[in-house]
Design an enzyme around this catalytic site. Structure first.
Site, PDB file in Angstrom:
ATOM      1  N   ALA A   3       0.822  -1.218   0.000  1.00  0.00           N
ATOM      2  CA  ALA A   3       0.000   0.000   0.000  1.00  0.00           C
ATOM      3  C   ALA A   3       0.848   1.257   0.000  1.00  0.00           C
ATOM      4  CB  ALA A   3      -0.899  -0.008   1.238  1.00  0.00           C
ATOM      5  N   ARG A   9      -2.161   7.696 -10.944  1.00  0.00           N
ATOM      6  CA  ARG A   9      -3.228   7.720 -11.942  1.00  0.00           C
ATOM      7  C   ARG A   9      -4.568   8.185 -11.387  1.00  0.00           C
ATOM      8  NH1 ARG A   9      -1.522   1.697 -13.745  1.00  0.00           N
ATOM      9  NH2 ARG A   9      -0.629   1.787 -11.643  1.00  0.00           N
ATOM     10  N   ASP A  96      -4.847  -2.451  -3.551  1.00  0.00           N
ATOM     11  CA  ASP A  96      -5.837  -1.751  -4.387  1.00  0.00           C
ATOM     12  C   ASP A  96      -6.785  -2.726  -5.089  1.00  0.00           C
ATOM     13  OD1 ASP A  96      -3.999  -2.772  -6.163  1.00  0.00           O
ATOM     14  OD2 ASP A  96      -3.609  -0.883  -7.214  1.00  0.00           O
ATOM     15  N   GLU A 148       4.552  -6.900 -17.850  1.00  0.00           N
ATOM     16  CA  GLU A 148       3.847  -5.673 -17.472  1.00  0.00           C
ATOM     17  C   GLU A 148       3.426  -4.914 -18.725  1.00  0.00           C
ATOM     18  OE1 GLU A 148       2.792  -4.882 -14.445  1.00  0.00           O
ATOM     19  OE2 GLU A 148       3.588  -6.852 -13.959  1.00  0.00           O
ATOM     20  N   ASN A 163      -2.605 -10.941 -14.461  1.00  0.00           N
ATOM     21  CA  ASN A 163      -2.142 -11.153 -13.091  1.00  0.00           C
ATOM     22  C   ASN A 163      -2.986 -10.303 -12.145  1.00  0.00           C
ATOM     23  OD1 ASN A 163      -0.606 -11.495 -10.745  1.00  0.00           O
ATOM     24  ND2 ASN A 163       0.799  -9.840 -11.313  1.00  0.00           N
ATOM     25  N   ASN A 221      -6.832   1.664 -10.265  1.00  0.00           N
ATOM     26  CA  ASN A 221      -5.672   2.491 -10.595  1.00  0.00           C
ATOM     27  C   ASN A 221      -6.078   3.926 -10.902  1.00  0.00           C
ATOM     28  OD1 ASN A 221      -3.798   0.414 -10.284  1.00  0.00           O
ATOM     29  ND2 ASN A 221      -3.989  -0.240 -12.412  1.00  0.00           N
ATOM     30  N   ASN A 370     -51.339  15.918  18.900  1.00  0.00           N
ATOM     31  CA  ASN A 370     -51.474  16.443  17.537  1.00  0.00           C
ATOM     32  C   ASN A 370     -50.654  17.720  17.417  1.00  0.00           C
ATOM     33  OD1 ASN A 370     -53.049  16.370  14.863  1.00  0.00           O
ATOM     34  ND2 ASN A 370     -53.194  18.489  15.596  1.00  0.00           N
TER      35      ASN A 370
HETATM   36  C1  UD1 Z   1       0.603  -4.640 -10.400  1.00  0.00           C
HETATM   37  C2  UD1 Z   1       1.357  -5.815 -11.017  1.00  0.00           C
HETATM   38  C3  UD1 Z   1       0.565  -6.313 -12.217  1.00  0.00           C
HETATM   39  C4  UD1 Z   1      -0.810  -6.740 -11.767  1.00  0.00           C
HETATM   40  C5  UD1 Z   1      -1.516  -5.576 -11.050  1.00  0.00           C
HETATM   41  C6  UD1 Z   1      -2.823  -6.080 -10.516  1.00  0.00           C
HETATM   42  C7  UD1 Z   1       3.708  -5.441 -10.572  1.00  0.00           C
HETATM   43  C8  UD1 Z   1       5.006  -4.990 -11.131  1.00  0.00           C
HETATM   44  N1  UD1 Z   1       2.661  -5.382 -11.400  1.00  0.00           N
HETATM   45  O1  UD1 Z   1       0.524  -3.592 -11.377  1.00  0.00           O
HETATM   46  O2  UD1 Z   1       1.212  -7.427 -12.827  1.00  0.00           O
HETATM   47  O3  UD1 Z   1      -1.566  -7.127 -12.887  1.00  0.00           O
HETATM   48  O4  UD1 Z   1      -0.684  -5.074  -9.999  1.00  0.00           O
HETATM   49  O5  UD1 Z   1      -3.156  -5.674  -9.263  1.00  0.00           O
HETATM   50  O6  UD1 Z   1       3.639  -5.851  -9.426  1.00  0.00           O
HETATM   51  N2  UD1 Z   1       3.161  -0.547  -4.282  1.00  0.00           N
HETATM   52  C9  UD1 Z   1       4.017  -0.380  -3.217  1.00  0.00           C
HETATM   53  N3  UD1 Z   1       5.286   0.069  -3.443  1.00  0.00           N
HETATM   54  C10 UD1 Z   1       5.754   0.324  -4.691  1.00  0.00           C
HETATM   55  C11 UD1 Z   1       4.878   0.160  -5.778  1.00  0.00           C
HETATM   56  C12 UD1 Z   1       3.592  -0.289  -5.548  1.00  0.00           C
HETATM   57  O7  UD1 Z   1       3.662  -0.619  -2.069  1.00  0.00           O
HETATM   58  O8  UD1 Z   1       6.924   0.725  -4.791  1.00  0.00           O
HETATM   59  C13 UD1 Z   1       1.788  -1.015  -4.024  1.00  0.00           C
HETATM   60  C14 UD1 Z   1       0.713  -0.056  -4.490  1.00  0.00           C
HETATM   61  O9  UD1 Z   1       0.353   0.838  -3.452  1.00  0.00           O
HETATM   62  C15 UD1 Z   1      -0.417  -0.977  -4.903  1.00  0.00           C
HETATM   63  C16 UD1 Z   1       0.280  -2.268  -5.274  1.00  0.00           C
HETATM   64  O10 UD1 Z   1       1.586  -2.195  -4.743  1.00  0.00           O
HETATM   65  O11 UD1 Z   1      -1.316  -1.228  -3.848  1.00  0.00           O
HETATM   66  C17 UD1 Z   1       0.352  -2.442  -6.775  1.00  0.00           C
HETATM   67  O12 UD1 Z   1       1.022  -1.333  -7.352  1.00  0.00           O
HETATM   68  P1  UD1 Z   1       0.486  -0.633  -8.678  1.00  0.00           P
HETATM   69  O13 UD1 Z   1       1.414   0.476  -9.009  1.00  0.00           O
HETATM   70  O14 UD1 Z   1      -0.942  -0.340  -8.557  1.00  0.00           O
HETATM   71  O15 UD1 Z   1       0.735  -1.816  -9.702  1.00  0.00           O
HETATM   72  P2  UD1 Z   1      -0.030  -2.122 -11.041  1.00  0.00           P
HETATM   73  O16 UD1 Z   1       0.468  -1.221 -12.103  1.00  0.00           O
HETATM   74  O17 UD1 Z   1      -1.481  -2.166 -10.807  1.00  0.00           O
HETATM   75 CA    CA Z   2      -2.830  -1.537  -9.187  1.00  0.00          CA
END
Ligand code: UD1
Ligand code: CA
Length: 445
Positions: A3, A9, A96, A148, A163, A221, A370
């Site tokens: 998190a 985005r 998320d 990705e 994924n 996202n 009333n």
């Molecule tokens: C990520 C996955 C993707 C998957 C998608 C689905 C990776 C590289 N990609 O992409 O394959 O389909 O989730 O949910 O994992 N976060 C951190 N620290 C960081 C970066 C992210 O804690 O440095 C947390 C975010 O807060 C979030 C989660 O990790 O809750 C996922 O990160 P996000 O940037 O949303 O990844 P996606 O692009 O959705």
């Molecule tokens: Ca995500």
């Protein structure tokens, strides 16, 4: 639970995971699914907006800070010190994903428990990829890699197995494999998803569990996804209540919060919004056009076009249209409150009627009273809020101003337009401005 990301985005000053979904911060949904499992207190990796998240989540999780957001693999590594050696299986969930069910996560855990490989991951097959990583499979159906979106070729981007972002790892393997991940070509981030390639290179088989209900994979996202998640959550909650015996005339315009309960054979008409800690009994009819918040409504009630907040309605109460019940309003059994009325911090006794254009604030009203059209409790003298007490069987004439503090006795009456500044004894009729006693009245009952 991961998190720490910025949620760029979302284009928001509020951390993504604190955006409300179903009336509660988004992060609560995923936390709740995990709390239904017997796996101890989740560890939340926080970074961006860490303080706000900690404050909102409180006792529901433990925390570890990822000071710089270098990617999902880097985020998991921050938990190493706290988790290494303490657990055989490590569940990693992207925070998320508010719609993932506890039963799904449980199934994933079970799958990995009976699997020799290094991890099991959740996938979903759906047409809208929403920026998710694409799953590459070999000719025998074995998983080979997660690509990705930023790094996918056109051909890979067209793949529709995705994924989800929920994994269960063998702890020992996870901690060592994580250190072998290098920065990605596109963004220079450390991708947790590279672990699949690493396992495959080591000749280890990774297991996948394919989601049956693709709605569970709605990851948020951006705000379009947030609206999709909101709609899916609403469908899920509405379906539950319909199966429990509640009629929803138009589920698409009916919003039921997750803390709400409803009794059998109650009907919800369109544009009904039920929020917070709200409980509605059986055989009641709510709406159209109602907002009900943190309130308790009994059986056989009828509420139409009303806003009801922090109020109690006992059984057989009839409210609206165009009524506002505010904090501390308590309508006893059989009360009728008609159009354009407002009740705040007041009790109306059983069978009392307040048909039209009235305001009752800080009042205690007995049974079978009333309240004539346009009656007002003048409860505020500019400094203090004062109480009005109206005893059983009183009859308040139209347009009476009740200047509090004031007591109206049992069976007393006020004439139309009276401005009552002094207590009225039982069985007495007062009229005029300011009202003065003119005679005793006979009560029929
Ligand atoms: C990520 C996955 C993707 C998957 C998608 C689905 C990776 C590289 N990609 O992409 O394959 O389909 O989730 O949910 O994992 N976060 C951190 N620290 C960081 C970066 C992210 O804690 O440095 C947390 C975010 O807060 C979030 C989660 O990790 O809750 C996922 O990160 P996000 O940037 O949303 O990844 P996606 O692009 O959705
Ligand atoms: Ca995500």
């Amino acid at each position: 639970m991961l998190a720490a990301g910025k949620g760029t985005r979302m284009r928001s000053s509020l951390p993504k995971l604190l955006h409300p979904l179903g009336g509660r911060p988004m992060v609560f949904h995923c936390l709740e699914a995990l709390s239904d499992l017997d796996i101890g207190l989740p560890l939340l990796v926080v970074g961006h907006g860490a303080e706000a998240l900690r404050e909102a989540v409180g006792e529901r999780a433990q925390f570890v800070v990822q000071a710089e957001q270098l990617g999902t693999a880097h985020a998991v590594l921050q938990a190493r010190q706290q988790l290494e050696g303490s657990a055989d299986l490590i569940l990693v969930v992207n925070a998320d994903l508010p719609l993932v069910r506890a039963s799904t996560v449980q199934a994933l855990l079970e799958a990995q428990r009976t699997h020799d490989g290094p991890f099991t991951m959740l996938t979903v097959v759906q047409d809208d990829p929403r920026g998710f990583g694409r799953i590459l499979r070999g000719k025998d159906g074995e998983v080979l890699a997660i690509v990705e979106e930023a790094e996918a070729t056109t051909e890979q981007a067209a793949l529709r197995e995705l994924n989800v972002g929920v994994y269960c790892f063998r702890g020992e393997w996870l901690w060592s494999a994580l250190t072998r991940i290098g920065p990605s070509v596109g963004k220079g981030e450390y991708y947790l998803t590279d672990l699949l390639q690493i396992a495959v290179d080591e000749g280890l088989a990774v297991k996948t569990l394919v989601l049956e209900d693709p709605e569970e994979a709605i990851g948020v996202n951006n705000r379009e996804h947030l609206a999709q998640a909101e709609a899916a959550l609403r469908r899920r909650i509405n379906r539950h209540w319909m199966l429990e015996g509640v009629t929803l005339i138009d589920p698409l315009s009916t919003y039921i919060g997750s803390g709400v309960t409803l009794g059998q054979d109650t009907t919800l008409f369109p544009n009904t919004i039920l929020e917070g800690d709200t409980h509605i009994g059986a055989h009641s009819a709510i709406g159209p056009n109602c907002v009900i918040r943190n309130s308790r409504i009994g059986d056989h009630c009828r509420v139409e076009a009303a806003v009801v907040e922090h109020a109690i309605l006992e059984h057989h109460v009839d409210v609206g249209p165009f009524a506002h019940l505010r904090k501390g309003a308590h309508l006893a059994e059989g009360v009728h409150m008609g159009n354009f009325g407002e009740v705040k911090n007041s009790y109306l006794g059983a069978g009392s009627k307040m048909g039209h254009f009235s305001y009752l604030g800080d009042a205690t009203v007995g049974a079978n009273v009333n309240i004539g059209a346009g009656t007002i409790t003048c409860n505020f003298d500019g400094v203090n809020k004062n109480r009005t007490e109206i005893a059983d069987n009183a009859f308040i004439g139209s347009d009476t101003m009740l200047v509090a503090p004031l007591k109206i006795g049992v069976g007393a009456r006020t004439g139309a337009g009276a401005v009552v500044t002094k207590d009225v004894p039982a069985g007495t009729l007062v009229v005029g401005m300011p009202a003065r006693a003119i005679r005793r009245v006979e009560n029929k009952d």
